[in-house]
Write an enzyme that holds these catalytic residues in place. Structure first.
Site, mmCIF file in Angstrom:
data_model
loop_
_atom_site.group_PDB
_atom_site.id
_atom_site.type_symbol
_atom_site.label_atom_id
_atom_site.label_comp_id
_atom_site.label_asym_id
_atom_site.label_seq_id
_atom_site.Cartn_x
_atom_site.Cartn_y
_atom_site.Cartn_z
ATOM 1 N N GLY A 158 -16.766 49.743 68.695
ATOM 2 C CA GLY A 158 -15.531 48.519 69.402
ATOM 3 C C GLY A 158 -16.701 47.253 69.789
ATOM 4 O O GLY A 158 -15.369 46.222 69.835
ATOM 5 N N TRP B 178 -17.053 44.802 66.922
ATOM 6 C CA TRP B 178 -16.334 43.716 65.876
ATOM 7 C C TRP B 178 -14.811 44.199 66.617
ATOM 8 O O TRP B 178 -14.517 42.827 66.459
ATOM 9 C CB TRP B 178 -15.813 44.500 64.991
ATOM 10 C CG TRP B 178 -17.291 43.746 63.894
ATOM 11 C CD1 TRP B 178 -18.596 43.593 64.322
ATOM 12 C CD2 TRP B 178 -17.542 43.689 62.662
ATOM 13 N NE1 TRP B 178 -19.705 43.254 63.218
ATOM 14 C CE2 TRP B 178 -18.981 43.230 62.861
ATOM 15 C CE3 TRP B 178 -17.123 43.745 61.336
ATOM 16 C CZ2 TRP B 178 -19.244 42.470 60.969
ATOM 17 C CZ3 TRP B 178 -17.264 43.273 60.315
ATOM 18 C CH2 TRP B 178 -18.804 42.583 59.835
ATOM 19 N N LYS C 69 -20.617 45.234 55.233
ATOM 20 C CA LYS C 69 -21.597 45.326 54.336
ATOM 21 C C LYS C 69 -22.271 46.467 53.794
ATOM 22 O O LYS C 69 -21.290 46.859 53.512
ATOM 23 C CB LYS C 69 -21.827 46.212 56.617
ATOM 24 C CG LYS C 69 -23.268 46.025 56.749
ATOM 25 C CD LYS C 69 -23.833 46.718 57.890
ATOM 26 C CE LYS C 69 -23.586 47.735 58.756
ATOM 27 N NZ LYS C 69 -23.933 47.974 59.932
#
Length: 197
Positions: free
Chosen positions: A50, A52, A151
Protein backbone atom coordinates in the site's frame (compact mmCIF):
# COMPACT_ATOMS: atom_id res chain seq x y z
CA UNK A 1 23.54 9.15 4.10
CA UNK A 2 24.39 5.49 4.27
CA UNK A 3 26.02 3.63 1.41
CA UNK A 4 22.91 1.49 0.97
CA UNK A 5 19.90 3.29 -0.45
CA UNK A 6 17.66 0.53 0.83
CA UNK A 7 18.50 1.56 4.39
CA UNK A 8 18.01 5.25 3.69
CA UNK A 9 14.57 4.90 2.13
CA UNK A 10 13.47 2.13 4.47
CA UNK A 11 13.97 4.33 7.52
CA UNK A 12 12.52 7.36 5.78
CA UNK A 13 9.36 5.36 5.02
CA UNK A 14 9.12 4.27 8.65
CA UNK A 15 9.53 7.85 9.84
CA UNK A 16 6.83 9.13 7.49
CA UNK A 17 4.50 6.19 8.29
CA UNK A 18 4.50 4.94 4.73
CA UNK A 19 3.93 1.24 4.10
CA UNK A 20 6.88 0.80 1.77
CA UNK A 21 9.94 2.60 0.43
CA UNK A 22 8.37 2.30 -3.04
CA UNK A 23 6.25 5.32 -2.09
CA UNK A 24 9.28 7.54 -2.73
CA UNK A 25 9.66 6.19 -6.26
CA UNK A 26 6.08 7.18 -7.03
CA UNK A 27 6.45 10.59 -5.38
CA UNK A 28 9.45 11.28 -7.60
CA UNK A 29 7.64 10.18 -10.77
CA UNK A 30 4.49 12.16 -9.97
CA UNK A 31 6.46 15.28 -9.12
CA UNK A 32 8.60 15.13 -12.26
CA UNK A 33 6.15 13.79 -14.84
CA UNK A 34 2.67 14.47 -13.43
CA UNK A 35 1.40 11.10 -14.56
CA UNK A 36 -1.48 11.38 -12.09
CA UNK A 37 -3.16 14.70 -11.40
CA UNK A 38 -5.35 16.02 -8.64
CA UNK A 39 -8.86 14.60 -8.88
CA UNK A 40 -8.01 11.71 -11.21
CA UNK A 41 -9.66 8.29 -11.09
CA UNK A 42 -6.97 5.60 -10.99
CA UNK A 43 -6.63 1.84 -11.37
CA UNK A 44 -3.59 0.69 -9.40
CA UNK A 45 -2.14 -2.76 -10.11
CA UNK A 46 0.22 -4.48 -7.68
CA UNK A 47 -0.86 -2.35 -4.74
CA UNK A 48 0.11 -4.39 -1.66
CA UNK A 49 1.36 -3.43 0.91
CA UNK A 50 0.00 0.00 0.00
CA UNK A 51 2.93 2.41 -0.25
CA UNK A 52 1.86 3.67 -3.67
CA UNK A 53 -1.78 3.63 -2.58
CA UNK A 54 -1.03 6.02 0.28
CA UNK A 55 0.62 8.48 -2.10
CA UNK A 56 -2.15 8.19 -4.67
CA UNK A 57 -4.83 8.61 -2.01
CA UNK A 58 -3.63 12.15 -1.30
CA UNK A 59 -4.13 13.06 -4.94
CA UNK A 60 -6.74 10.93 -6.70
CA UNK A 61 -10.48 11.24 -6.22
CA UNK A 62 -10.98 7.50 -6.61
CA UNK A 63 -8.60 4.54 -6.54
CA UNK A 64 -9.32 0.95 -7.46
CA UNK A 65 -6.35 -1.06 -6.21
CA UNK A 66 -5.64 -4.63 -7.30
CA UNK A 67 -3.24 -7.22 -5.92
CA UNK A 68 -2.83 -10.96 -5.62
CA UNK A 69 -1.94 -10.47 -1.94
CA UNK A 70 -4.20 -9.04 0.73
CA UNK A 71 -3.79 -5.35 1.56
CA UNK A 72 -4.68 -3.62 4.80
CA UNK A 73 -7.60 -1.27 4.23
CA UNK A 74 -7.01 2.36 3.30
CA UNK A 75 -9.97 4.70 3.69
CA UNK A 76 -11.58 5.65 0.40
CA UNK A 77 -9.77 2.99 -1.63
CA UNK A 78 -11.60 0.15 -3.36
CA UNK A 79 -9.48 -3.02 -3.16
CA UNK A 80 -9.79 -6.08 -5.39
CA UNK A 81 -7.84 -9.20 -4.48
CA UNK A 82 -7.31 -11.03 -7.75
CA UNK A 83 -4.73 -12.44 -10.14
CA UNK A 84 -4.60 -10.03 -13.08
CA UNK A 85 -3.96 -12.94 -15.46
CA UNK A 86 -7.35 -14.47 -14.68
CA UNK A 87 -10.12 -13.48 -17.06
CA UNK A 88 -12.36 -12.74 -14.07
CA UNK A 89 -10.30 -9.61 -13.44
CA UNK A 90 -12.32 -7.77 -16.08
CA UNK A 91 -15.61 -8.65 -14.39
CA UNK A 92 -14.16 -7.51 -11.07
CA UNK A 93 -13.00 -4.19 -12.48
CA UNK A 94 -16.26 -3.66 -14.38
CA UNK A 95 -18.22 -4.21 -11.18
CA UNK A 96 -16.01 -1.89 -9.13
CA UNK A 97 -16.21 0.91 -11.70
CA UNK A 98 -19.96 0.54 -12.02
CA UNK A 99 -20.46 0.65 -8.25
CA UNK A 100 -18.20 3.69 -7.97
CA UNK A 101 -20.04 5.45 -10.80
CA UNK A 102 -17.00 5.57 -13.07
CA UNK A 103 -17.09 4.77 -16.78
CA UNK A 104 -13.40 5.26 -17.64
CA UNK A 105 -10.33 6.05 -15.54
CA UNK A 106 -7.75 8.79 -16.02
CA UNK A 107 -4.70 6.68 -15.22
CA UNK A 108 -3.50 3.12 -14.78
CA UNK A 109 -0.41 2.70 -12.60
CA UNK A 110 1.43 -0.50 -11.76
CA UNK A 111 4.26 -1.43 -9.42
CA UNK A 112 3.41 -5.11 -9.93
CA UNK A 113 6.28 -7.57 -10.10
CA UNK A 114 6.78 -11.27 -9.44
CA UNK A 115 9.29 -12.40 -6.83
CA UNK A 116 12.77 -11.78 -8.21
CA UNK A 117 14.63 -14.97 -9.16
CA UNK A 118 18.06 -13.40 -9.39
CA UNK A 119 18.36 -14.52 -13.02
CA UNK A 120 18.18 -11.25 -15.02
CA UNK A 121 16.86 -12.76 -18.26
CA UNK A 122 14.09 -14.61 -16.43
CA UNK A 123 13.12 -11.61 -14.31
CA UNK A 124 13.02 -9.42 -17.43
CA UNK A 125 10.81 -11.93 -19.28
CA UNK A 126 8.37 -12.12 -16.37
CA UNK A 127 8.25 -8.33 -16.06
CA UNK A 128 7.54 -8.14 -19.80
CA UNK A 129 4.57 -10.50 -19.40
CA UNK A 130 3.22 -8.52 -16.46
CA UNK A 131 3.66 -5.30 -18.42
CA UNK A 132 1.74 -6.71 -21.36
CA UNK A 133 -1.16 -7.59 -19.08
CA UNK A 134 -1.10 -4.17 -17.44
CA UNK A 135 -1.33 -2.56 -20.86
CA UNK A 136 -4.19 -4.83 -21.92
CA UNK A 137 -6.07 -3.65 -18.84
CA UNK A 138 -5.08 -0.03 -19.45
CA UNK A 139 -6.31 0.24 -23.03
CA UNK A 140 -9.62 -1.29 -21.96
CA UNK A 141 -10.34 1.16 -19.15
CA UNK A 142 -8.50 4.41 -19.92
CA UNK A 143 -10.34 7.50 -21.06
CA UNK A 144 -9.12 9.32 -24.14
CA UNK A 145 -6.00 11.25 -23.10
CA UNK A 146 -5.28 9.01 -20.11
CA UNK A 147 -1.85 7.93 -18.85
CA UNK A 148 -0.05 4.73 -17.84
CA UNK A 149 2.86 4.18 -15.46
CA UNK A 150 4.37 0.73 -15.00
CA UNK A 151 7.48 -1.00 -13.72
CA UNK A 152 9.69 -3.25 -15.80
CA UNK A 153 13.11 -4.84 -15.52
CA UNK A 154 15.01 -3.49 -18.50
CA UNK A 155 16.23 -6.03 -21.04
CA UNK A 156 16.30 -7.06 -24.66
CA UNK A 157 12.50 -6.95 -25.01
CA UNK A 158 12.03 -3.46 -23.53
CA UNK A 159 12.27 -1.67 -26.89
CA UNK A 160 9.82 -4.14 -28.43
CA UNK A 161 7.40 -3.56 -25.54
CA UNK A 162 7.51 0.19 -26.06
CA UNK A 163 7.13 -0.17 -29.83
CA UNK A 164 4.01 -2.31 -29.40
CA UNK A 165 2.21 0.17 -27.16
CA UNK A 166 3.51 3.64 -28.04
CA UNK A 167 1.24 3.83 -31.10
CA UNK A 168 -1.73 3.94 -28.72
CA UNK A 169 -0.38 7.06 -26.98
CA UNK A 170 0.91 10.52 -27.81
CA UNK A 171 4.28 10.10 -26.07
CA UNK A 172 6.29 8.05 -23.60
CA UNK A 173 9.09 8.46 -21.06
CA UNK A 174 11.43 6.11 -19.20
CA UNK A 175 12.76 6.91 -15.73
CA UNK A 176 14.69 5.36 -12.86
CA UNK A 177 13.84 7.13 -9.58
CA UNK A 178 16.59 7.83 -7.01
CA UNK A 179 14.89 5.41 -4.58
CA UNK A 180 15.56 2.52 -6.98
CA UNK A 181 18.73 0.60 -6.19
CA UNK A 182 21.59 1.54 -8.47
CA UNK A 183 22.38 -2.11 -9.19
CA UNK A 184 18.80 -2.91 -10.21
CA UNK A 185 17.62 -3.03 -13.83
CA UNK A 186 14.26 -1.67 -12.64
CA UNK A 187 12.83 1.14 -14.74
CA UNK A 188 9.48 2.88 -14.95
CA UNK A 189 7.82 3.35 -18.32
CA UNK A 190 5.18 6.05 -18.76
CA UNK A 191 2.78 6.45 -21.66
CA UNK A 192 0.93 9.76 -22.00
CA UNK A 193 -2.18 10.78 -23.92
CA UNK A 194 -4.08 7.59 -24.70
CA UNK A 195 -5.64 7.58 -28.16
CA UNK A 196 -8.96 5.86 -27.57
CA UNK A 197 -10.21 3.81 -30.55
Amino acid sequence: MTGDRRDEYYWKAKKEQLRSRAAFKLEFLLDRYRVVRKGDAVIEIGSSPGGWTQVLNSLARKIISIDLQEMEEIAGVRFIRCDIFKETIFDDIDRALREEGIEKVDDVVSDAMAKVSGIPSRDHAVSYQIGQRVMEIAVRYLRNGGNVLLKQFQGDMTNDFIAIWRKNFSSYKISKPPASRGSSSEIYIMFFGFKAP
